[in-house]
Design an enzyme around this catalytic site. Structure first.
Site, PDB file in Angstrom:
ATOM      1  N   LYS A  18      -8.967   7.484 -18.532  1.00  0.00           N
ATOM      2  CA  LYS A  18      -9.350   7.995 -19.853  1.00  0.00           C
ATOM      3  C   LYS A  18      -8.167   7.939 -20.822  1.00  0.00           C
ATOM      4  CE  LYS A  18     -13.197   8.424 -17.777  1.00  0.00           C
ATOM      5  NZ  LYS A  18     -13.251   9.138 -16.573  1.00  0.00           N
TER       6      LYS A  18
ATOM      7  N   ASP B 144      -8.294  19.722 -13.358  1.00  0.00           N
ATOM      8  CA  ASP B 144      -8.585  18.374 -13.853  1.00  0.00           C
ATOM      9  C   ASP B 144      -8.276  18.380 -15.350  1.00  0.00           C
ATOM     10  OD1 ASP B 144      -9.770  16.107 -14.937  1.00  0.00           O
ATOM     11  OD2 ASP B 144     -11.468  16.116 -13.557  1.00  0.00           O
TER      12      ASP B 144
ATOM     13  N   TYR C   3     -17.415  17.429 -14.059  1.00  0.00           N
ATOM     14  CA  TYR C   3     -17.847  16.033 -14.124  1.00  0.00           C
ATOM     15  C   TYR C   3     -18.818  15.778 -12.955  1.00  0.00           C
ATOM     16  CZ  TYR C   3     -17.608  11.020 -13.337  1.00  0.00           C
ATOM     17  OH  TYR C   3     -17.939   9.715 -13.108  1.00  0.00           O
TER      18      TYR C   3
ATOM     19  N   ARG D 156       0.849  -1.197   0.000  1.00  0.00           N
ATOM     20  CA  ARG D 156       0.000   0.000   0.000  1.00  0.00           C
ATOM     21  C   ARG D 156       0.883   1.246   0.000  1.00  0.00           C
ATOM     22  NH1 ARG D 156      -1.340   1.534   4.570  1.00  0.00           N
ATOM     23  NH2 ARG D 156      -2.147  -0.422   5.394  1.00  0.00           N
TER      24      ARG D 156
END
Ligand SMILES: Cc1ncc(COP(=O)(O)O)c(C=O)c1O
Length: 358
Positions: A174, A149, A77, A25
């Site tokens: 994306k 973003d 978004y 992690r």
């Protein structure tokens, strides 16, 4: 090739004496390679990757405290809006949504409690262009960090840090990963203190991406430039085709010379991207549904940025969580259709849309 370190932990030499890696992690060599690649793509010093774009945004909002406000561009978004209003709102972190093409409004909207400015450009789904440098200059005077973003542009087309942004955010899902097979997010910063805090949050909150996904993303990055060049070329040609189509109303694509922000796009982006939105002269959900159900090559799906073209209906899909009056106020009409143009042969894309519009 970069090895996929499919491990959750690392053997240590002795108690308290490890080889630079304790637990996956906290660190994973495949993830480290991806983070170095992402930082280089954005021209930044540090990159921190997360298990989704929203997990990356979540880490940024965790930099704030109760009572702080995030000043946002109003064409976000839907999931980003939901995170701010439904998760952080009740916890006392406020968010305010304004038209950030209006710089006077931006100046007036900054309050003492404004501790972060968050924007997307091109915006989603109306594809307006916000002036990153001008917004950062205004924020800088008040010492407010700006997060951009950069998902819609990708690092190949636009690098917000170069215009003064503090944080670049990506839904890596994306264009960066590029093949619709990975969910991932990333942040890029130059400030060491912010990087340290974000790395702390990456480990402390634990929304890390798996090594296999990091490998797939590293592979996707190798063709980012070629995919973007082809997708942008297809999108520009398709935007011209749609503009001349008798059933089409508005076509929103920054590469069109009559787009209101065309020259700004030309100055801050290397190309105009591969997202197009358009609505229909018959502005009804029913008309939109005919088109959405009529394509074969454009798959009806949420998301964007993969090599295959997608078609979507923001009002009922990606932006369904935004109240109707609010979305209509900024041009997100009932018949608005969003295209993520892929890298297929152009003629095939045009004939697919032509059939659906007919
Ligand atoms: C512009 C933008 N930002 C953020 C996100 C959220 O990213 P993810 O789906 O990887 O959590 C999306 C997802 O569609 C997006 O389009």
């Amino acid at each position: 090739m970069t090895p996929i370190y499919q491990t959750s932990t690392y053997v240590q030499d002795a108690p308290g004496k490890h080889k630079g890696f304790e637990y996956a992690r906290t660190h994973n060599p495949t993830r480290d390679a991806l983070q170095a690649s992402l930082a280089a793509l954005e021209g930044g010093k540090y990159a921190i990757c997360f298990s989704s774009g929203l997990a990356a945004m979540d880490a940024v909002i965790k930099l704030l405290n109760t009572g702080d406000e995030v000043l946002c561009a109003n064409d976000l978004y839907g999931g980003s809006y939901r995170l701010l209003t439904k998760v952080y709102g009740p916890m006392g972190i406020k968010s305010n949504y304004i038209d950030m093409t209006n710089l006077d409004l931006l100046r007036q909207s900054i309050k003492p409690e404004t501790k972060l400015i968050w924007l997307e450009t091109p915006t989603n789904p109306t594809l307006q262009i916000l002036d990153i440098r001008a917004i950062c200059d205004i924020a800088d005077q008040k010492n407010i960090p700006v997060a951009v973003d950069n998902t819609f542009a990708s690092p190949y087309l636009q690098n917000p840090l170069a215009f003064g942004a503090t944080i670049v955010h990506h839904s890596i899902t994306k264009y960066i990963a590029g093949h619709s097979d990975v969910i991932m997010g990333g942040l890029v910063v130059n400030d060491e203190g912010i990087a340290e805090r974000l790395k702390f949050l990456q480990n402390a909150s634990g929304a890390v991406p798996g090594p296999q996904d990091c490998f797939l993303t590293l592979r996707g990055i190798k063709t980012l430039h070629i995919r973007m060049d082809r997708a942008c070329e297809n999108a520009l040609t398709l935007a011209h085709y749609l503009r001349d189509h008798p059933k089409v109303g508005r076509v929103m694509y920054p590469g069109l010379k009559d787009h209101p922000h065309h020259s700004l796009a030309a100055s801050q982006m290397r190309n105009y991207g591969a997202m197009i939105s358009f609505d229909l002269k018959d502005d009804s959900m029913q008309a939109a549904n005919h088109v959405l159900g009529g394509t074969k090559l454009f798959s009806l799906a949420e998301s964007l940025g993969g090599v295959e073209s997608l078609i979507g209906h923001p009002a009922s899909m990606t932006h369904a969580s935004i109240p109707k009056e609010q979305r209509l106020a900024y041009g997100l009409t009932d018949s608005l259709i969003r295209l993520s143009v892929g890298i297929e042969t152009y003629e095939d894309l045009e004939s697919d849309l032509a059939r659906a519009l007919k």
